[in-house]
Write a protein that holds these residues in place. Structure first.
Motif, PDB file in Angstrom:
ATOM      1  N   CYS A   1      -5.679   6.831   4.626  1.00  0.00           N
ATOM      2  CA  CYS A   1      -6.020   6.328   6.010  1.00  0.00           C
ATOM      3  C   CYS A   1      -5.623   4.866   6.279  1.00  0.00           C
ATOM      4  CB  CYS A   1      -7.192   6.854   6.383  1.00  0.00           C
ATOM      5  SG  CYS A   1      -8.582   5.842   5.612  1.00  0.00           S
ATOM      6  N   LYS A   2      -5.548   4.101   5.137  1.00  0.00           N
ATOM      7  CA  LYS A   2      -5.507   2.664   5.437  1.00  0.00           C
ATOM      8  C   LYS A   2      -6.659   1.809   5.652  1.00  0.00           C
ATOM      9  CE  LYS A   2      -0.987   3.529   4.389  1.00  0.00           C
ATOM     10  NZ  LYS A   2      -1.037   4.869   3.730  1.00  0.00           N
ATOM     11  N   GLN A   3      -7.894   2.513   5.606  1.00  0.00           N
ATOM     12  CA  GLN A   3      -8.994   1.669   5.908  1.00  0.00           C
ATOM     13  C   GLN A   3      -9.548   0.803   4.973  1.00  0.00           C
ATOM     14  OE1 GLN A   3     -13.414   3.187   7.112  1.00  0.00           O
ATOM     15  NE2 GLN A   3     -12.603   4.307   5.506  1.00  0.00           N
TER      16      GLN A   3
ATOM     17  N   VAL B   1       0.908  -1.445   0.035  1.00  0.00           N
ATOM     18  CA  VAL B   1       0.039   0.052   0.018  1.00  0.00           C
ATOM     19  C   VAL B   1       0.834   1.141   0.134  1.00  0.00           C
ATOM     20  CG1 VAL B   1      -1.582   1.176   1.163  1.00  0.00           C
ATOM     21  CG2 VAL B   1      -2.025  -1.263   1.420  1.00  0.00           C
ATOM     22  N   GLY B   2       0.896   1.849  -1.139  1.00  0.00           N
ATOM     23  CA  GLY B   2       1.920   3.065  -1.317  1.00  0.00           C
ATOM     24  C   GLY B   2       3.285   2.648  -1.146  1.00  0.00           C
ATOM     25  N   SER B   3       4.337   2.659  -0.427  1.00  0.00           N
ATOM     26  CA  SER B   3       5.431   2.284  -0.317  1.00  0.00           C
ATOM     27  C   SER B   3       5.417   1.542   1.250  1.00  0.00           C
ATOM     28  CB  SER B   3       6.650   3.213  -0.045  1.00  0.00           C
ATOM     29  OG  SER B   3       6.240   3.944   0.937  1.00  0.00           O
TER      30      SER B   3
ATOM     31  N   LYS C   1     -14.055   8.199   0.933  1.00  0.00           N
ATOM     32  CA  LYS C   1     -14.731   9.310   0.945  1.00  0.00           C
ATOM     33  C   LYS C   1     -14.205  10.425   1.929  1.00  0.00           C
ATOM     34  CE  LYS C   1     -18.946   9.950   2.911  1.00  0.00           C
ATOM     35  NZ  LYS C   1     -20.492   9.546   3.305  1.00  0.00           N
ATOM     36  N   ASP C   2     -13.927  10.110   3.188  1.00  0.00           N
ATOM     37  CA  ASP C   2     -13.254  11.049   4.227  1.00  0.00           C
ATOM     38  C   ASP C   2     -12.031  11.494   3.618  1.00  0.00           C
ATOM     39  OD1 ASP C   2     -15.623  10.486   5.650  1.00  0.00           O
ATOM     40  OD2 ASP C   2     -14.328   8.934   6.714  1.00  0.00           O
ATOM     41  N   CYS C   3     -11.252  10.620   3.410  1.00  0.00           N
ATOM     42  CA  CYS C   3      -9.862  11.266   2.516  1.00  0.00           C
ATOM     43  C   CYS C   3      -9.961  12.024   1.287  1.00  0.00           C
ATOM     44  CB  CYS C   3      -8.730  10.092   2.505  1.00  0.00           C
ATOM     45  SG  CYS C   3      -8.436   9.261   4.173  1.00  0.00           S
ATOM     46  N   CYS C   4     -10.944  12.073   0.572  1.00  0.00           N
ATOM     47  CA  CYS C   4     -11.150  12.448  -0.775  1.00  0.00           C
ATOM     48  C   CYS C   4     -11.648  13.964  -0.217  1.00  0.00           C
ATOM     49  CB  CYS C   4     -12.139  11.934  -1.818  1.00  0.00           C
ATOM     50  SG  CYS C   4     -11.586  10.473  -2.535  1.00  0.00           S
ATOM     51  N   GLY C   5     -12.624  13.928   0.725  1.00  0.00           N
ATOM     52  CA  GLY C   5     -13.114  15.062   1.296  1.00  0.00           C
ATOM     53  C   GLY C   5     -12.196  16.186   1.948  1.00  0.00           C
TER      54      GLY C   5
END
Length: 143
Positions: free
Chosen positions: A96-98, A72-74, A131-135
């Motif tokens: 957020c890794k959710q 996930v990412g690096s 949705k939270d991280c996009c917001g």
């Protein structure tokens, strides 16, 4: 969880309190965990614990197919493979890794399946932003 402990025992591995705790953390986590996150949580209970111990146990659990890893990412992240879980796929937020789990059976979908093939096990993870991280990104870009 009992299946995991039995698998350790059946493979001649000691079932230590550290291994039990590590498996419990992986099994109860809402999102895949990085080794350093697990180390931080384990160090509270086992002050003399080394990062190498965490890493070696994660390798053991991977070899025994008790857990799985993903990039996930690096970060390499780990999550438990519990036999009693229904087949599913996950949307994993790269911020957020959710992990948002969705039950899914390829046989009940329009998923293209080759002829003369029976699906037994599958793994499908979709990476993006919840949705939270996009917001948060949208509101911080406006400032």
């Amino acid at each position: 969880m009992d299946r995991c402990l039995l698998e350790l025992f059946d493979n001649g591995m000691r079932v230590t309190e550290q291994r039990k705790r590590l498996l419990t953390l992986l099994a109860t986590s809402k999102h895949p965990q990085a080794a350093m996150e697990l180390y931080g949580k384990m160090k509270r209970t086992f002050p003399g614990l080394s990062y190498e111990t965490i890493y070696l146990n994660l390798r053991l659990f991977l070899d025994l197919r008790l857990i799985e890893s993903m990039l996930v990412g690096s970060d390499v992240r780990y999550r438990a493979l519990l036999a009693e879980q229904a087949p599913h796929y996950q949307f994993i937020c790269m911020d957020c890794k959710q992990a948002i789990r969705v039950t899914f059976d390829p046989a009940d979908s329009a998923f293209p399946m080759p002829e003369r093939f029976q699906s037994v096990h599958y793994k499908l993870d979709i990476f993006g932003y919840c949705k939270d991280c996009c917001g948060r990104e949208s509101s911080s870009a406006m400032q």
